[in-house]
Write a protein that holds these residues in place. Structure first.
Motif, PDB file in Angstrom:
ATOM      1  N   GLU A 148     -24.444 -13.827  33.215  1.00 33.35           N
ATOM      2  CA  GLU A 148     -25.997 -13.743  33.675  1.00 33.35           C
ATOM      3  C   GLU A 148     -27.053 -13.869  32.569  1.00 33.35           C
ATOM      4  OE1 GLU A 148     -28.627 -10.298  35.808  1.00 33.35           O
ATOM      5  OE2 GLU A 148     -26.453 -10.165  35.933  1.00 33.35           O
ATOM      6  N   PHE A 149     -26.555 -13.151  31.377  1.00 29.75           N
ATOM      7  CA  PHE A 149     -27.810 -13.238  30.548  1.00 29.75           C
ATOM      8  C   PHE A 149     -27.358 -13.809  29.179  1.00 29.75           C
ATOM      9  CE2 PHE A 149     -27.554  -8.749  32.435  1.00 29.75           C
ATOM     10  CZ  PHE A 149     -28.962  -8.807  32.821  1.00 29.75           C
ATOM     11  N   SER A 150     -26.130 -14.856  29.140  1.00 29.95           N
ATOM     12  CA  SER A 150     -26.179 -15.729  28.204  1.00 29.95           C
ATOM     13  C   SER A 150     -26.971 -17.004  28.625  1.00 29.95           C
ATOM     14  CB  SER A 150     -24.521 -16.227  27.922  1.00 29.95           C
ATOM     15  OG  SER A 150     -24.227 -16.786  29.202  1.00 29.95           O
ATOM     16  N   SER A 151     -27.362 -17.090  29.862  1.00 31.56           N
ATOM     17  CA  SER A 151     -28.494 -18.062  30.200  1.00 31.56           C
ATOM     18  C   SER A 151     -30.079 -17.514  30.376  1.00 31.56           C
ATOM     19  CB  SER A 151     -28.069 -18.689  31.583  1.00 31.56           C
ATOM     20  OG  SER A 151     -27.753 -17.711  32.612  1.00 31.56           O
TER      21      SER A 151
ATOM     22  N   ASN B  70     -21.050 -15.673  11.719  1.00 30.84           N
ATOM     23  CA  ASN B  70     -19.809 -15.176  12.151  1.00 30.84           C
ATOM     24  C   ASN B  70     -19.857 -15.219  13.700  1.00 30.84           C
ATOM     25  OD1 ASN B  70     -20.824 -12.763  13.181  1.00 30.84           O
ATOM     26  ND2 ASN B  70     -20.951 -11.939  10.943  1.00 30.84           N
ATOM     27  N   LYS B  71     -20.861 -15.592  14.320  1.00 30.26           N
ATOM     28  CA  LYS B  71     -21.027 -15.780  15.791  1.00 30.26           C
ATOM     29  C   LYS B  71     -22.507 -16.524  16.049  1.00 30.26           C
ATOM     30  CE  LYS B  71     -21.978 -10.911  16.796  1.00 30.26           C
ATOM     31  NZ  LYS B  71     -23.513 -11.027  16.831  1.00 30.26           N
ATOM     32  N   PHE B  72     -22.505 -17.030  17.302  1.00 31.25           N
ATOM     33  CA  PHE B  72     -23.626 -17.725  17.479  1.00 31.25           C
ATOM     34  C   PHE B  72     -24.191 -18.937  16.655  1.00 31.25           C
ATOM     35  CE2 PHE B  72     -24.729 -13.164  19.181  1.00 31.25           C
ATOM     36  CZ  PHE B  72     -24.642 -13.651  20.586  1.00 31.25           C
ATOM     37  N   PHE B  73     -23.247 -19.916  16.664  1.00 33.24           N
ATOM     38  CA  PHE B  73     -23.393 -21.141  15.892  1.00 33.24           C
ATOM     39  C   PHE B  73     -24.747 -21.919  16.356  1.00 33.24           C
ATOM     40  CE2 PHE B  73     -19.160 -22.396  13.963  1.00 33.24           C
ATOM     41  CZ  PHE B  73     -18.690 -21.297  13.579  1.00 33.24           C
TER      42      PHE B  73
ATOM     43  N   ARG C  88     -14.062 -18.521  20.924  1.00 37.08           N
ATOM     44  CA  ARG C  88     -12.977 -18.945  21.577  1.00 37.08           C
ATOM     45  C   ARG C  88     -12.656 -20.301  20.825  1.00 37.08           C
ATOM     46  NH1 ARG C  88     -11.150 -17.817  26.677  1.00 37.08           N
ATOM     47  NH2 ARG C  88     -12.227 -16.053  28.004  1.00 37.08           N
ATOM     48  N   LYS C  89     -13.596 -21.083  20.523  1.00 40.47           N
ATOM     49  CA  LYS C  89     -13.194 -22.318  19.791  1.00 40.47           C
ATOM     50  C   LYS C  89     -12.678 -22.131  18.468  1.00 40.47           C
ATOM     51  CE  LYS C  89     -17.247 -24.734  21.391  1.00 40.47           C
ATOM     52  NZ  LYS C  89     -18.746 -25.391  21.053  1.00 40.47           N
ATOM     53  N   ARG C  90     -12.698 -21.138  17.539  1.00 34.33           N
ATOM     54  CA  ARG C  90     -12.125 -20.645  16.626  1.00 34.33           C
ATOM     55  C   ARG C  90     -10.846 -19.766  16.823  1.00 34.33           C
ATOM     56  NH1 ARG C  90     -16.787 -17.829  13.396  1.00 34.33           N
ATOM     57  NH2 ARG C  90     -17.546 -17.777  15.387  1.00 34.33           N
ATOM     58  N   ASN C  91     -10.668 -19.801  17.836  1.00 30.67           N
ATOM     59  CA  ASN C  91      -9.277 -18.921  18.240  1.00 30.67           C
ATOM     60  C   ASN C  91      -9.629 -17.566  18.090  1.00 30.67           C
ATOM     61  OD1 ASN C  91      -7.866 -21.164  19.361  1.00 30.67           O
ATOM     62  ND2 ASN C  91      -7.238 -21.892  17.432  1.00 30.67           N
ATOM     63  N   ILE C  92     -10.771 -16.925  17.947  1.00 34.89           N
ATOM     64  CA  ILE C  92     -10.833 -15.538  17.725  1.00 34.89           C
ATOM     65  C   ILE C  92     -11.291 -15.086  19.112  1.00 34.89           C
ATOM     66  CG2 ILE C  92     -12.336 -13.947  16.545  1.00 34.89           C
ATOM     67  CD1 ILE C  92     -13.148 -16.028  14.362  1.00 34.89           C
ATOM     68  N   THR C  93     -10.438 -14.636  19.752  1.00 32.55           N
ATOM     69  CA  THR C  93     -10.607 -14.182  21.254  1.00 32.55           C
ATOM     70  C   THR C  93     -10.893 -12.923  21.526  1.00 32.55           C
ATOM     71  OG1 THR C  93      -8.017 -14.029  21.646  1.00 32.55           O
ATOM     72  CG2 THR C  93      -9.189 -16.035  22.247  1.00 32.55           C
ATOM     73  N   ALA C  94     -10.956 -12.021  20.384  1.00 26.31           N
ATOM     74  CA  ALA C  94     -11.063 -10.569  20.463  1.00 26.31           C
ATOM     75  C   ALA C  94     -10.222  -9.903  21.687  1.00 26.31           C
ATOM     76  CB  ALA C  94     -12.581 -10.427  20.750  1.00 26.31           C
ATOM     77  N   MET C  95     -10.522  -9.021  22.235  1.00 24.21           N
ATOM     78  CA  MET C  95      -9.858  -8.214  23.287  1.00 24.21           C
ATOM     79  C   MET C  95      -9.823  -9.025  24.506  1.00 24.21           C
ATOM     80  SD  MET C  95      -9.006  -5.733  21.404  1.00 24.21           S
ATOM     81  CE  MET C  95      -8.123  -4.473  22.815  1.00 24.21           C
ATOM     82  N   ALA C  96      -8.754  -9.302  25.188  1.00 24.56           N
ATOM     83  CA  ALA C  96      -8.740 -10.231  26.244  1.00 24.56           C
ATOM     84  C   ALA C  96      -8.357  -9.119  27.543  1.00 24.56           C
ATOM     85  CB  ALA C  96      -7.404 -10.798  26.088  1.00 24.56           C
ATOM     86  N   HIS C  97      -8.980  -7.997  27.650  1.00 28.66           N
ATOM     87  CA  HIS C  97      -8.652  -7.186  28.694  1.00 28.66           C
ATOM     88  C   HIS C  97      -9.793  -6.561  29.398  1.00 28.66           C
ATOM     89  CE1 HIS C  97      -4.289  -7.298  27.314  1.00 28.66           C
ATOM     90  NE2 HIS C  97      -4.678  -6.896  26.216  1.00 28.66           N
ATOM     91  N   GLY C  98     -10.724  -7.461  29.221  1.00 31.94           N
ATOM     92  CA  GLY C  98     -12.117  -7.028  29.797  1.00 31.94           C
ATOM     93  C   GLY C  98     -12.251  -7.109  31.378  1.00 31.94           C
ATOM     94  N   SER C  99     -13.315  -6.396  31.911  1.00 30.74           N
ATOM     95  CA  SER C  99     -13.356  -6.358  33.414  1.00 30.74           C
ATOM     96  C   SER C  99     -14.095  -7.812  33.973  1.00 30.74           C
ATOM     97  CB  SER C  99     -14.054  -5.084  33.814  1.00 30.74           C
ATOM     98  OG  SER C  99     -15.391  -5.212  33.336  1.00 30.74           O
ATOM     99  N   LYS C 100     -14.119  -7.921  35.372  1.00 32.04           N
ATOM    100  CA  LYS C 100     -14.899  -8.900  35.596  1.00 32.04           C
ATOM    101  C   LYS C 100     -16.428  -8.624  35.626  1.00 32.04           C
ATOM    102  CE  LYS C 100     -11.565  -9.894  39.538  1.00 32.04           C
ATOM    103  NZ  LYS C 100     -11.708  -9.896  41.075  1.00 32.04           N
TER     104      LYS C 100
ATOM    105  N   PRO D   9     -18.096 -18.328  23.722  1.00 33.22           N
ATOM    106  CA  PRO D   9     -17.656 -19.444  23.564  1.00 33.22           C
ATOM    107  C   PRO D   9     -17.249 -20.202  22.357  1.00 33.22           C
ATOM    108  CG  PRO D   9     -19.725 -19.670  24.323  1.00 33.22           C
ATOM    109  CD  PRO D   9     -19.337 -18.541  24.429  1.00 33.22           C
ATOM    110  N   GLU D  10     -18.125 -19.700  21.196  1.00 34.09           N
ATOM    111  CA  GLU D  10     -17.776 -20.011  19.788  1.00 34.09           C
ATOM    112  C   GLU D  10     -16.802 -19.243  19.180  1.00 34.09           C
ATOM    113  OE1 GLU D  10     -19.139 -22.384  18.289  1.00 34.09           O
ATOM    114  OE2 GLU D  10     -20.508 -22.977  19.712  1.00 34.09           O
TER     115      GLU D  10
END
Length: 259
Positions: A84-87, A240-243, A64-76, A61-62
């Motif tokens: 699951e694991f970010s919580s 650079n990530k995990f603000f 995304r906030k900075r419009n750094i969306t990386a690769m947008a073709h990931g799987s479900k 999500p961080e």
């Protein structure tokens, strides 16, 4: 075994997510030695592992906030593993260590390598102690690499003098969502870590450094005191990530900081 072209399993995706968390965003490439090592274990190319990590970054999500969306073709599956694991960060690091131990045909005890744990009988107490040690390692690597191994206050870049400092202390933090959450950490040099831990400095929810009046009152031209005061009211160096999470910073400001 060459697994090129075979769909990624959940276990492989967990390993990629764990490594993503412990790798500076700018170092996610096929030349990274940790990525190459994981690729060898999985029977995949380093490029495939790096691509999977970028796919996972799409769900950060961080970024995304900075419009750094990386690769947008990931799987479900990528989205599912992230959700699951970010919580439950402790479980991410523990499951990843277990999967790695299985791939290497060795005991997870080798990851921990602490005699007081190894001597304990199998059971819940031993498992929790192992989880704690693995989680602490994961937290340190994730935080320091997010800040590119530089102190977020002084920019000091000597690894031996850096600490992955908890914003909300370990004793007060929830084991699932907070203790090993990289957003509950700051990369600090040893002096500022101690001052932060004792509430003599803080970082506000808008990332500004504040210094306690206790330090200001003791000012007497001392180099150490001056070094603490000289960064007052400046913004920290952002990762650079995990603000750092605003809820953690609010806790430190309200509960730990000595005005």
């Amino acid at each position: 075994m060459d697994r090129t072209g075979i769909k990624w399993s959940k276990e492989e995706t967990i390993l990629a997510f764990d490594l993503y968390c412990r790798t500076s965003f700018g170092k996610i490439s096929s030349s990274n030695k940790d990525i190459r090592e994981l690729a060898g274990l999985l029977g995949r190319t380093p490029g495939a592992v790096a691509l999977k990590m970028h796919n996972l970054a799409h769900h950060d999500p961080e970024l995304r906030k900075r419009n750094i969306t990386a690769m947008a073709h990931g799987s479900k599956l990528d989205a599912s593993v992230w959700d699951e694991f970010s919580s439950n960060w402790e479980e991410l690091s523990y499951q990843a260590r277990c999967i790695l131990a299985n791939l290497k045909s060795e005991s997870i005890d080798k990851v921990v390598d602490e005699s007081e744990i190894i001597m304990l009988p199998e059971g819940r107490v031993r498992e929790q102690l192992v989880k704690n040690r693995v989680g602490q390692y994961f937290f340190r690597m994730a935080v320091l690499n997010s800040y590119e191994n530089r102190c977020c206050i002084t920019n000091l870049a000597i690894p031996e003098l850096l600490v992955a400092s908890h914003i909300k202390p370990w004793k007060d933090a929830d084991s699932r969502t907070e203790r090993t959450n990289p957003m509950n950490g700051l990369a600090l040099n040893a002096l500022h870590d101690k001052a932060f831990d004792r509430g003599l400095i803080t970082v506000t929810p808008d990332y500004i450094i504040k210094v306690s009046s206790k330090i200001k009152q003791s000012l007497g031209g001392d180099t150490v005191e001056d070094w603490l005061l000289s960064f007052a009211d400046q913004e920290i160096r952002m990762p650079n990530k995990f603000f750092p999470g605003k809820e953690f910073l609010e806790f430190h400001n309200d509960v730990i900081f000595k005005m």
